[in-house]
Structure formats: structure tokens, C-alpha cells
Design a protein around this motif. Structure first.
Motif, mmCIF file in Angstrom:
data_model
loop_
_atom_site.group_PDB
_atom_site.id
_atom_site.type_symbol
_atom_site.label_atom_id
_atom_site.label_comp_id
_atom_site.label_asym_id
_atom_site.label_seq_id
_atom_site.Cartn_x
_atom_site.Cartn_y
_atom_site.Cartn_z
ATOM 1 N N TYR A 31 0.827 -1.215 0.000
ATOM 2 C CA TYR A 31 0.000 0.000 0.000
ATOM 3 C C TYR A 31 0.856 1.258 0.000
ATOM 4 O O TYR A 31 0.354 2.364 -0.209
ATOM 5 N N ARG A 47 0.057 -4.112 4.421
ATOM 6 C CA ARG A 47 -0.764 -4.235 5.630
ATOM 7 C C ARG A 47 -1.408 -5.611 5.568
ATOM 8 O O ARG A 47 -2.002 -5.982 4.557
ATOM 9 N N HIS A 51 -5.429 -7.351 12.108
ATOM 10 C CA HIS A 51 -5.160 -6.060 12.736
ATOM 11 C C HIS A 51 -4.358 -5.122 11.841
ATOM 12 O O HIS A 51 -3.848 -4.101 12.304
ATOM 13 N N GLN A 52 -4.237 -5.488 10.556
ATOM 14 C CA GLN A 52 -3.537 -4.657 9.588
ATOM 15 C C GLN A 52 -2.113 -4.326 10.042
ATOM 16 O O GLN A 52 -1.647 -3.186 9.931
ATOM 17 N N GLU A 54 1.892 -4.139 9.826
ATOM 18 C CA GLU A 54 2.677 -3.698 8.676
ATOM 19 C C GLU A 54 3.925 -4.545 8.501
ATOM 20 O O GLU A 54 4.642 -4.829 9.459
#
Length: 136
Positions: A31, A47, A51-52, A54
Motif C-alpha cells: 500500500y 498491511r 489487525h492490519q 505492517e
């Protein structure tokens, strides 16, 4: 003090190639992308998951000077629903076995591979993770 993971950083000599490999392995595009000196990709970020969290891939030229080029002593484990299937997919994409599939106890199975860029990628089935998601 520690409140959660923000970014896991991996290193690669060719960030664009690593981004292509991880895009295929993860089924997701980065992203965020940043060029470095000369315009070549120096950093990409994905991501991932519930819970996205990184996952960043950084040009190895920017690694801390005390670092080393081989797999390190830390393994970050990402929850997967099927460790065996995840490892088979990663191996099919060119990863190498680092730590074989191991049952660690009831509800806990781990394995780790080394990606084609020299980073260790751990996968784990973790019942505590699933219980946390379910609010238990």
C-alpha cells in the motif's frame, strides 16, 4: 510499555523483486512505496491480517551497520489457519525450509522458511490468537 507491533522490517538487495515475491505470496499489493537515491524502489509496505500489521521491505543498503546478511536470531510468527499449507505455498514460491513444522503443544504449531532474500518468515497456528479474535 510495548503496546503492539507497528512494522516488521525485512531487508532485500532488490526491493522491487522482493515486493513482487511478497505480493504473490501474500495475495496483496503493497500500500506504500518509496524510491531511494537514483529512483529505484527503496521501501515498500504491506498491511496484513486481522489487525492490519505492517510488513516493510527495505533496501539492504539502509540496514543498521551492526546487522548481518544471513538469517538472524529472531523469528516473527504470523498466524495462519493451516501451517502445512502455508509452508508448502512458500516453498513452491522459492522459499527454503528454516525450521520444520513442529507441534509445540495443543493448539500451537510452528514452522519457518527463509525467503529468497535471506529473511526468516515464521508461520504459526496459535489458539490464543484465535481466542483473542473471538473475544474469549
Amino acid at each position: 510499555m510495548l503496546r503492539g507491533l507497528t512494522t516488521i522490517s525485512l531487508w532485500a538487495d532488490d526491493v522491487a523483486e522482493a515486493a513482487r515475491w511478497y505480493t504473490e505470496a501474500l495475495g496483496a499489493e503493497p500500500y506504500f512505496e518509496r524510491p531511494g537515491p537514483g529512483g529505484a524502489t527503496a521501501y515498500v509496505e504491506f498491511r496484513l491480517g486481522d489487525h492490519q500489521h505492517e510488513l516493510g521491505i527495505i533496501d539492504r543498503r539502509f540496514a543498521p551497520p551492526a546487522g548481518h546478511s544471513g538469517p538472524g536470531g529472531v523469528v516473527v510468527y504470523w498466524h495462519v489457519d493451516d501451517v502445512e499449507a502455508a509452508v508448502e505455498r512458500l516453498l513452491a514460491l522459492g522459499a527454503k525450509e528454516y525450521d520444520p513444522l513442529t507441534v509445540r503443544g495443543e493448539g500451537f504449531v510452528t514452522a519457518a522458511v527463509t525467503d529468497p532474500f535471506g529473511n526468516v518468515l515464521g508461520v504459526m497456528y496459535n489458539q490464543h490468537y484465535l481466542d483473542m479474535l473471538a473475544g474469549s
